[in-house]
Design a protein around this motif. Sequence first.
Motif, PDB file in Angstrom:
ATOM      1  N   UNK A 195      18.723  16.841  19.531  1.00  0.00           N
ATOM      2  CA  UNK A 195      20.003  16.822  20.249  1.00  0.00           C
ATOM      3  C   UNK A 195      21.094  16.083  19.475  1.00  0.00           C
ATOM      4  N   UNK A 196      20.717  15.010  18.785  1.00  0.00           N
ATOM      5  CA  UNK A 196      21.736  14.196  18.109  1.00  0.00           C
ATOM      6  C   UNK A 196      22.005  14.625  16.676  1.00  0.00           C
ATOM      7  N   UNK A 197      21.156  15.445  16.098  1.00  0.00           N
ATOM      8  CA  UNK A 197      21.369  15.860  14.700  1.00  0.00           C
ATOM      9  C   UNK A 197      22.708  16.576  14.528  1.00  0.00           C
ATOM     10  N   UNK A 198      23.075  17.535  15.380  1.00  0.00           N
ATOM     11  CA  UNK A 198      24.394  18.170  15.195  1.00  0.00           C
ATOM     12  C   UNK A 198      25.547  17.176  15.375  1.00  0.00           C
ATOM     13  N   UNK A 199      25.372  16.255  16.313  1.00  0.00           N
ATOM     14  CA  UNK A 199      26.420  15.257  16.537  1.00  0.00           C
ATOM     15  C   UNK A 199      26.561  14.340  15.328  1.00  0.00           C
ATOM     16  N   UNK A 200      25.442  13.960  14.746  1.00  0.00           N
ATOM     17  CA  UNK A 200      25.474  13.094  13.569  1.00  0.00           C
ATOM     18  C   UNK A 200      26.108  13.830  12.390  1.00  0.00           C
ATOM     19  N   UNK A 201      25.819  15.114  12.267  1.00  0.00           N
ATOM     20  CA  UNK A 201      26.422  15.903  11.187  1.00  0.00           C
ATOM     21  C   UNK A 201      27.932  15.981  11.395  1.00  0.00           C
ATOM     22  N   UNK A 202      28.349  16.231  12.644  1.00  0.00           N
ATOM     23  CA  UNK A 202      29.776  16.285  12.955  1.00  0.00           C
ATOM     24  C   UNK A 202      30.432  14.933  12.694  1.00  0.00           C
ATOM     25  N   UNK A 203      29.748  13.865  13.095  1.00  0.00           N
ATOM     26  CA  UNK A 203      30.279  12.522  12.863  1.00  0.00           C
ATOM     27  C   UNK A 203      30.424  12.250  11.377  1.00  0.00           C
TER      28      UNK A 203
ATOM     29  N   UNK B 175      36.243  13.334   6.415  1.00  0.00           N
ATOM     30  CA  UNK B 175      37.622  13.801   6.563  1.00  0.00           C
ATOM     31  C   UNK B 175      38.565  12.619   6.803  1.00  0.00           C
ATOM     32  N   UNK B 176      38.153  11.695   7.658  1.00  0.00           N
ATOM     33  CA  UNK B 176      38.966  10.503   7.933  1.00  0.00           C
ATOM     34  C   UNK B 176      39.143   9.673   6.667  1.00  0.00           C
ATOM     35  N   UNK B 177      38.083   9.548   5.914  1.00  0.00           N
ATOM     36  CA  UNK B 177      38.155   8.796   4.660  1.00  0.00           C
ATOM     37  C   UNK B 177      39.135   9.448   3.699  1.00  0.00           C
ATOM     38  N   UNK B 178      39.119  10.769   3.630  1.00  0.00           N
ATOM     39  CA  UNK B 178      40.065  11.472   2.755  1.00  0.00           C
ATOM     40  C   UNK B 178      41.503  11.278   3.228  1.00  0.00           C
ATOM     41  N   UNK B 179      41.718  11.364   4.548  1.00  0.00           N
ATOM     42  CA  UNK B 179      43.070  11.179   5.096  1.00  0.00           C
ATOM     43  C   UNK B 179      43.550   9.750   4.827  1.00  0.00           C
ATOM     44  N   UNK B 180      42.679   8.774   5.073  1.00  0.00           N
ATOM     45  CA  UNK B 180      43.060   7.373   4.855  1.00  0.00           C
ATOM     46  C   UNK B 180      43.371   7.145   3.379  1.00  0.00           C
ATOM     47  N   UNK B 181      42.567   7.728   2.502  1.00  0.00           N
ATOM     48  CA  UNK B 181      42.801   7.570   1.069  1.00  0.00           C
ATOM     49  C   UNK B 181      44.156   8.164   0.678  1.00  0.00           C
ATOM     50  N   UNK B 182      44.453   9.376   1.180  1.00  0.00           N
ATOM     51  CA  UNK B 182      45.740  10.006   0.828  1.00  0.00           C
ATOM     52  C   UNK B 182      46.906   9.206   1.408  1.00  0.00           C
ATOM     53  N   UNK B 183      46.764   8.697   2.630  1.00  0.00           N
ATOM     54  CA  UNK B 183      47.832   7.885   3.227  1.00  0.00           C
ATOM     55  C   UNK B 183      48.002   6.573   2.468  1.00  0.00           C
ATOM     56  N   UNK B 184      46.891   6.017   1.993  1.00  0.00           N
ATOM     57  CA  UNK B 184      46.993   4.779   1.209  1.00  0.00           C
ATOM     58  C   UNK B 184      47.742   5.033  -0.088  1.00  0.00           C
ATOM     59  N   UNK B 185      47.505   6.189  -0.708  1.00  0.00           N
ATOM     60  CA  UNK B 185      48.234   6.533  -1.932  1.00  0.00           C
ATOM     61  C   UNK B 185      49.718   6.705  -1.618  1.00  0.00           C
TER      62      UNK B 185
END
Length: 194
Positions: free
Chosen positions: A83-91, A97-107
Amino acid sequence: MIAAQFILSGMWLQDADSISSGNSKLLMIFVGMVAAALVVQAIALVVMAVGAAKARKRVLAIAEEVRAKAMPALESTQDFIANTAPKMITLAENLVETSNVVRSKAVEFDATLSDVNNKARVQAARADDIVTTILTGTAEVVNAVQHGISVPVREFNGLMNGLKAGLDVLVGRTRGFGSSRTRPSYRDSNDIDL
């Protein structure tokens, strides 16, 4: 049973004249001891087999009990993971994606901050130039005003001193016109130095 077969085979192979009666008794005692040892060994093996069978039954019972208790936990764990494997994959995907957005905003923020810093330096240099120009101009104005005021004041002061001296001389001549006392000179009577 095996011991009895050994005894019988030993007696059958024996010659009548080959062993004396004293030796045959010793042989019989020895064969009897071997037979007794074999019987004791057989009993020990039977006891060990019975003990092993009992231990096997206990181990199987314990294993069955552990399996009965562990299987629901394993099944619930498996269901939880399923049950949690798909949720963990999504997380994990969201974190990437959040890390990429934060990195681009930091730049972007770094670029903006660098731009603001450069503009602030330019403005500070301009303000410094303006203040320096104003202070230099003010100093020049103060010097000009001081020179413009002090020169006429000195000239006026000199003119006033000259008038005073002239008046003193003029008034002094009329006062002392018929007097016999000696008049002091202008330089002796005036203590003012120009």
